[in-house]
Write an enzyme that holds these catalytic residues in place. Structure first.
Site, mmCIF file in Angstrom:
data_model
loop_
_atom_site.group_PDB
_atom_site.id
_atom_site.type_symbol
_atom_site.label_atom_id
_atom_site.label_comp_id
_atom_site.label_asym_id
_atom_site.label_seq_id
_atom_site.Cartn_x
_atom_site.Cartn_y
_atom_site.Cartn_z
ATOM 1 N N ASP A 106 -2.697 -4.108 -0.717
ATOM 2 C CA ASP A 106 -4.090 -4.159 -1.175
ATOM 3 C C ASP A 106 -4.517 -2.852 -1.824
ATOM 4 O O ASP A 106 -5.700 -2.662 -2.119
ATOM 5 C CB ASP A 106 -5.041 -4.543 -0.048
ATOM 6 C CG ASP A 106 -5.134 -3.493 1.054
ATOM 7 O OD1 ASP A 106 -4.188 -2.701 1.206
ATOM 8 O OD2 ASP A 106 -6.150 -3.470 1.765
ATOM 9 N N ASP A 149 -4.974 0.197 -0.958
ATOM 10 C CA ASP A 149 -5.856 1.196 -0.363
ATOM 11 C C ASP A 149 -5.066 2.366 0.222
ATOM 12 O O ASP A 149 -5.646 3.308 0.754
ATOM 13 C CB ASP A 149 -6.785 0.589 0.695
ATOM 14 C CG ASP A 149 -6.059 0.058 1.924
ATOM 15 O OD1 ASP A 149 -4.809 -0.008 1.910
ATOM 16 O OD2 ASP A 149 -6.744 -0.307 2.899
ATOM 17 N N ASP A 185 0.426 -0.032 -1.481
ATOM 18 C CA ASP A 185 0.668 -1.137 -0.556
ATOM 19 C C ASP A 185 0.005 -2.397 -1.105
ATOM 20 O O ASP A 185 -0.541 -2.397 -2.206
ATOM 21 C CB ASP A 185 0.184 -0.801 0.856
ATOM 22 C CG ASP A 185 -1.325 -0.765 0.996
ATOM 23 O OD1 ASP A 185 -2.014 -0.579 -0.024
ATOM 24 O OD2 ASP A 185 -1.821 -0.906 2.130
ATOM 25 N N SER A 220 -3.127 -6.130 4.062
ATOM 26 C CA SER A 220 -2.704 -4.797 3.667
ATOM 27 C C SER A 220 -1.194 -4.694 3.501
ATOM 28 O O SER A 220 -0.598 -5.363 2.658
ATOM 29 C CB SER A 220 -3.239 -3.783 4.684
ATOM 30 O OG SER A 220 -3.065 -2.462 4.256
#
Length: 467
Positions: A243, A245, A241, A102
């Site tokens: 990833d 999400d 960010d 992440s």
């Protein structure tokens, strides 16, 4: 439930250090494969990743583990985390896996699991996989070893899916938008999606090299996006960010719009359209109290949960609420997605801006937040500093100093070796002094007492939070 391997968001750690070593990851894949391969039936897992160099190593180890257990594998390449939840459900797969840490630096990596319904795997499912880690045997017969294939067009599938979250007939023509993809999983699909909807796109953080993910860019370092918005005279900045999400937005004046303000915009818009289920938003205890006060005045309730988007999703599923999220920018809109999706959330803001025909600064600044002071204190992995008597004592003393004029939260991060401190209230000087005092004790320092930390807090009504 006591889990040693899984944290608040899957398995995470430093790459090539347990548990993110090839050997441990292969065992994890094999254990997950055993858990899902039952009765000799053919099973499939979808595996995606972000742009970290270690992703190749982790992907290969997972493939070896899953196929050795008899599970077939579909590889997508770099894609946002919510895309893997969507594809797991769309492809009728039995399991989805996202390889990502992440917002963490490139030297970390992690593994997130999704069930066949596209939701992150439950605590019980993770515990069952962890319990199977040490088992030997049960390998598939040679003829039953799993197949592996790479799916073409996965990014395009995801982009079409996300477009369903934007009102039909509405376009972004005439808007100039900065998209900062943090050199991560959305480095292609993020800018392409906004461009396809008609906006002029300025690309930032779209040249991954394996080690620059989240480095000086993205939602945890929004300065690059702010600079680009101001330099190009953009109408909005979208800062994702690694990833994708989570998201933070930047208005045309270069001001940050965090997850609380974005949730407020989305909840108010849905409420006005009669689409906010139960007239309620689900947030975490980290959300600013100003959000709850503002929404209460508009007939919208707020339910709070523990920190972590999985806790938000769990409460949303229990209550039937359709909008939830975190101050950090995880926004969950169950009408469209099963997990936090930065691009879906950004499109809601763009829709609100387009419908209002007003600048982002006027549309996205919904309430005046109470002052909040945050500190992050590094700790050794596996350490439990909150159990130390000195830490317990300072938290108790500083909480009493705040009294009813604010609140203090001290918690270990579920994703990094940090203790996070948040003090909220009316007096910024007092909050800073209290946060510093707790930080010093956590670090083992012995600072001179800070006068403000020991001043008597003024009597004010308590900051009530819903249960």
């Amino acid at each position: 439930m006591d889990k040693k391997l899984f944290g608040t968001d899957g398995v995470r750690g430093r790459a090539n250090v347990w548990p993110i070593t090839p050997e441990a990851v292969m065992q994890l894949g094999r254990a997950a494969g055993r858990h899902f391969v039952r009765g000799g039936q053919s099973r499939t897992v979808v595996i995606g990743k972000d742009t970290r160099l270690s992703g190749y190593m982790v992907e290969s180890a997972l493939v070896a583990g899953f196929t050795s257990a008899g599970m077939s594998v579909v590889l997508t390449g770099p894609l946002p985390t919510p895309a893997i939840g969507m594809l797991t459900r769309s492809l009728r797969a039995d399991l989805g896996v996202m390889i990502s840490a992440s917002h963490n630096p490139h030297h970390d990596n992690g593994i997130k699991f999704f069930g066949p319904d596209g939701y992150k795997l439950s605590d019980e499912g993770e515990a069952a996989i962890e319990a199977a880690m040490g088992r030997t045997g049960d390998l598939a017969e040679p003829a039953l070893i799993g197949h592996v294939k790479r799916i073409d067009g996965a990014g395009e599938r995801y982009m079409e899916f996300v477009k369903h979250a934007f009102p039909r007939g509405l376009r972004l023509d005439g808007l100039r938008v900065v998209v900062d993809a943090a050199h991560g999983a959305a480095h292609r699909v993020g800018p392409d999606l906004i461009w396809e909807l008609g906006a002029e796109v300025i690309r930032v953080g779209t040249e991954p090299n394996g080690t620059n993910i989240n480095a000086g860019c993205g939602s945890t370092a929004p300065g690059a996006c702010i600079d680009a918005v101001l330099a190009h005279g953009a109408d909005l900045g979208i800062s994702l960010d690694g990833d994708a999400d989570r998201v933070h937005l930047i208005d045309e004046k270069g001001r940050l719009v965090d997850g609380d303000q974005l949730m407020c915009v989305i909840a108010e818009r849905a409420h006005a359209q009669g689409k906010l289920a139960h007239d309620t938003l689900v947030a975490t205890v980290m959300s600013n109290s100003g959000l709850e006060r503002h929404l209460a005045g508009r007939g919208i309730g707020v339910i709070t949960t523990k920190v972590g988007d999985r806790h938000v999703v769990e409460r949303m599923r229990q209550t039937g609420c359709t909008v939830g999220g975190e101050q950090s920018g995880h926004i969950i809109l169950s009408e469209f997605s099963t997990t936090g999706d930065g691009l879906v959330a950004a499109l809601q803001a763009l829709a609100a801006i387009r419908e209002a025909d007003r600048p982002a600064s006027e549309v996205l600044s919904r309430f005046a937040p109470l002052p909040q002071i945050t500190r992050n204190v590094p700790i050794e992995r596996g350490a439990a500093p909150l159990d130390r008597p000195a830490v317990i004592d300072v938290i108790d003393r500083m909480t009493r100093r705040l009294g009813g004029a604010g609140r203090l939260m001290v918690r270990p991060s579920g994703t990094e070796p940090l203790v996070r401190i948040m003090a909220e209230g009316e007096d910024p000087d007092l909050l800073a002094a209290i946060a510093d005092e707790v930080s010093h004790v956590l670090r083992g320092d012995v600072p001179p007492p800070h006068p403000a930390a020991f001043a008597t807090a003024p009597a004010r009504p308590p900051l009530a939070r819903s249960a």
